[in-house]
Structure formats: C-alpha cells, structure tokens
Design a protein around this motif. Structure first.
Motif, PDB file in Angstrom:
ATOM      1  N   HIS A  48       1.056  -1.149  -0.089  1.00 53.73           N
ATOM      2  CA  HIS A  48      -0.280   0.072   0.137  1.00 53.73           C
ATOM      3  C   HIS A  48       0.881   1.325   0.023  1.00 53.73           C
ATOM      4  O   HIS A  48       0.394   2.225  -0.503  1.00 53.73           O
ATOM      5  CB  HIS A  48      -0.911   0.057   1.243  1.00 53.73           C
ATOM      6  CG  HIS A  48      -0.356   0.434   2.429  1.00 53.73           C
ATOM      7  ND1 HIS A  48       0.272  -0.589   3.279  1.00 53.73           N
ATOM      8  CD2 HIS A  48      -0.384   1.661   3.270  1.00 53.73           C
ATOM      9  CE1 HIS A  48       0.742   0.086   4.195  1.00 53.73           C
ATOM     10  NE2 HIS A  48       0.368   1.308   4.272  1.00 53.73           N
ATOM     11  N   GLU A  49       1.832   1.278   0.786  1.00 53.87           N
ATOM     12  CA  GLU A  49       2.926   2.406   0.848  1.00 53.87           C
ATOM     13  C   GLU A  49       3.129   2.559  -0.859  1.00 53.87           C
ATOM     14  O   GLU A  49       3.546   3.739  -1.003  1.00 53.87           O
ATOM     15  CB  GLU A  49       3.980   2.097   1.628  1.00 53.87           C
ATOM     16  CG  GLU A  49       3.361   2.043   3.072  1.00 53.87           C
ATOM     17  CD  GLU A  49       4.638   1.470   3.962  1.00 53.87           C
ATOM     18  OE1 GLU A  49       4.510   1.627   5.223  1.00 53.87           O
ATOM     19  OE2 GLU A  49       5.508   0.708   3.514  1.00 53.87           O
ATOM     20  N   VAL A  50       3.754   1.698  -1.489  1.00 52.70           N
ATOM     21  CA  VAL A  50       4.538   1.868  -2.726  1.00 52.70           C
ATOM     22  C   VAL A  50       3.133   2.295  -3.674  1.00 52.70           C
ATOM     23  O   VAL A  50       3.440   3.260  -4.567  1.00 52.70           O
ATOM     24  CB  VAL A  50       5.038   0.620  -3.288  1.00 52.70           C
ATOM     25  CG1 VAL A  50       5.769   0.733  -4.707  1.00 52.70           C
ATOM     26  CG2 VAL A  50       6.268   0.195  -2.280  1.00 52.70           C
ATOM     27  N   ALA A  51       2.142   1.555  -3.628  1.00 53.13           N
ATOM     28  CA  ALA A  51       1.117   1.724  -4.577  1.00 53.13           C
ATOM     29  C   ALA A  51       0.569   3.240  -4.385  1.00 53.13           C
ATOM     30  O   ALA A  51       0.334   3.961  -5.361  1.00 53.13           O
ATOM     31  CB  ALA A  51       0.053   0.790  -4.538  1.00 53.13           C
ATOM     32  N   GLN A  52       0.302   3.571  -3.307  1.00 51.94           N
ATOM     33  CA  GLN A  52      -0.390   4.962  -2.985  1.00 51.94           C
ATOM     34  C   GLN A  52       0.918   5.968  -3.099  1.00 51.94           C
ATOM     35  O   GLN A  52       0.579   7.335  -3.158  1.00 51.94           O
ATOM     36  CB  GLN A  52      -0.997   4.797  -1.607  1.00 51.94           C
ATOM     37  CG  GLN A  52      -2.155   4.030  -1.583  1.00 51.94           C
ATOM     38  CD  GLN A  52      -2.857   4.041  -0.381  1.00 51.94           C
ATOM     39  OE1 GLN A  52      -2.317   4.302   0.912  1.00 51.94           O
ATOM     40  NE2 GLN A  52      -3.985   3.418   0.116  1.00 51.94           N
ATOM     41  N   SER A  53       2.141   5.782  -3.199  1.00 49.07           N
ATOM     42  CA  SER A  53       2.880   6.923  -3.351  1.00 49.07           C
ATOM     43  C   SER A  53       2.828   7.165  -4.970  1.00 49.07           C
ATOM     44  O   SER A  53       3.399   8.437  -5.095  1.00 49.07           O
ATOM     45  CB  SER A  53       4.525   6.460  -3.019  1.00 49.07           C
ATOM     46  OG  SER A  53       4.990   5.341  -3.931  1.00 49.07           O
ATOM     47  N   VAL A  54       2.529   6.251  -5.579  1.00 49.43           N
ATOM     48  CA  VAL A  54       2.352   6.520  -7.208  1.00 49.43           C
ATOM     49  C   VAL A  54       0.822   6.947  -7.458  1.00 49.43           C
ATOM     50  O   VAL A  54       0.576   7.857  -8.115  1.00 49.43           O
ATOM     51  CB  VAL A  54       2.510   5.170  -7.961  1.00 49.43           C
ATOM     52  CG1 VAL A  54       2.416   5.260  -9.537  1.00 49.43           C
ATOM     53  CG2 VAL A  54       4.171   4.555  -7.554  1.00 49.43           C
TER      54      VAL A  54
END
Length: 272
Positions: free
Chosen positions: A96-102
């Motif tokens: 979720h951290e990676v996806a929502q950073s994008v």
C-alpha cells in the motif's frame, strides 16, 4: 476489514500463536531485519544464514522487486486495486505504501491468516485519505472466501493486481498452485494482473537451505524451477522481461552495477 473493522472467518478457525514453533512469516521478518519474531524463528534463520549467508540480502532484493512491480502496475499499467495474498509481517515498502505513493487513490487489501500478522494488521492500515488499505483474515487455499471479503473494499468488476509474493512455494503441487491462481485471477476482469516471486531450485545451496527450513519451520516450502514458475502463468500475457531472477525484473539504476542474479524467480502477467 471495512472502515477499520476486520473481516475474518471467526475465532473457531483462526490459528493460535505458538512462539515455540518457527513460522515462515516470522523467519522472513527476521531475515529482512524486522523485530516481530521469536527465538525459535531466529534459530532457524541463523541456521539458514550459516548455510547460505546471502539469504538475508536475497530477502531484501526480493522485497525490492515487489516495490518495482507495484510501481509499474500502479504507474505504467494504471492499476488502482491490489490484492496482496500472504502479505506477511509489515516491513519497509509494503504494497500500500508503494502503490499509494504512485496513485494516492489506490485501494489495497492484504490477506493472511497468521495470528501475529493479524495482531499487526492495524500497522498496515495507515494509507492515504484518497485510497483504502484493508485486511482480510483468510487462507491462501480459499479463493472464494478471499474474494468475498475483498469485495467489501475492492470493485471486482474492475482490474485488480493479485500479489502472491513468496507464498506459492508453500503449495507443493503445481496443479494446486495453478488452481489457486485461477480461483483468484480467473474471476477477475480483463486487464487484471498476477505478480509473484518464489524460490527456485537453481542452486545446491538454496536447496540445502530449504531442507534446513523444512526440518522445523511451518509451513514447509517447496522450490520450483523457472520453467515450472512460467507454467503458473499459463493463460496470462507475460510482461517483459518474463520469468527472470528478481534482480533482473525492470531493475533501477546503472545496468553495470546491478546485483548478481539470485535464486528467487519472478514474473508479472496480464489477464487478456
């Protein structure tokens, strides 16, 4: 979990926490440098590292592949929904951290059935206000239950990226592993994806490390050849560069400075 409320199958079928029995999620957490593990987990981890000193680094390289795959899916592929099955304990660069950073509006559902992972579920639920980050207590081998619970957060009529990172090695039979994939991805619409990695039987050292792992860890782990991993993607369109070592899947940085290939193989496939 919906609006912060956990979705699960009830207390009667939830695994109990036994700190004296080594458990895969906690051993992997130890190898990644985490602190959510017990003496029994560290003992197995140390035995494995003694035989394969680079395994802790390999664990981090596999995690880096997860981050690159999620960035590609949320960015280039435009996916806004992720179903991370067998998520394990929280570490750095969670899905979720990676996806929502994008894409801040990305929606992520984590799935696991380990009691310590469940105890840390709320640590996973710090997402962006625009998106959603939820948790489902369910077993890998029950796709119906997974999708039923995930549908409270995800729109299953829209593309979803299914993440099976380091988890299908716990399924010995290729037929059963493919059945699990089909039970998840097969019920999702065109434009959905499968992203996975697992250990490969491409070196004697890794084979010996897994033998040590299986002496005491629960559940047991089974290596596959790159060709068998490729077979799990039958019916899907492999995203370039196909089935490769995790260090060779769309790496960042200078090609001349890439880490060596390791015995963890991965791929991303799109449902046509």
């Amino acid at each position: 979990m919906v609006d912060g409320t956990a979705v699960n199958g009830g207390e009667q079928d939830r695994p109990t926490l036994d700190t004296g029995v080594p458990q895969t999620a906690r051993i992997w957490n130890y190898l990644l440098g985490g602190k959510d593990n017990f003496a029994a987990d560290r003992e197995v981890g140390d035995q494995i590292i003694a035989n394969l000193p680079q395994l802790a680094q390999n664990a981090r390289l596999s995690r880096a592949y997860l981050a690159r795959a999620v960035r590609h899916l949320a960015g280039t592929a435009g996916v806004r929904q992720f179903l991370d099955v067998g998520t394990g304990l929280p570490t750095a660069d969670n899905t979720h951290e990676v996806a929502q950073s994008v894409a801040p509006d990305a929606r992520i559902v984590y799935v696991d059935n380990d009691p310590l992972v469940l105890a840390h579920a709320r640590a996973l639920l710090v997402g962006t206000p625009e998106g959603a980050t939820d948790y489902v207590d369910a077993d890998l081998r029950d796709p119906d239950r997974i999708l039923r619970a995930a549908s409270r957060t995800l729109d299953l009529d829209q593309p979803v990226a299914v993440m099976l990172m380091g988890i299908l090695g716990h399924v010995e039979s290729d037929e059963e592993a493919k059945s699990i994939i089909d039970g998840l991805v097969g019920r999702l619409p065109s434009g959905s994806y499968l992203a996975m990695y697992d250990g490969s039987d491409t070196s004697e050292a890794v084979t010996e490390a897994v033998r040590i792992w299986n002496l005491s860890a629960n559940p047991r782990y089974h290596l596959r050849s790159p060709e068998r991993i490729a077979g799990l993607f039958e019916g899907l369109e492999l995203v370039e560069p196909g089935v490769v070592s995790v260090t060779r899947w769309r790496p960042d940085g200078d090609p001349a400075e890439l880490p060596d290939e390791i015995d963890q193989y991965c791929a991303v496939g799109r449902k046509p």
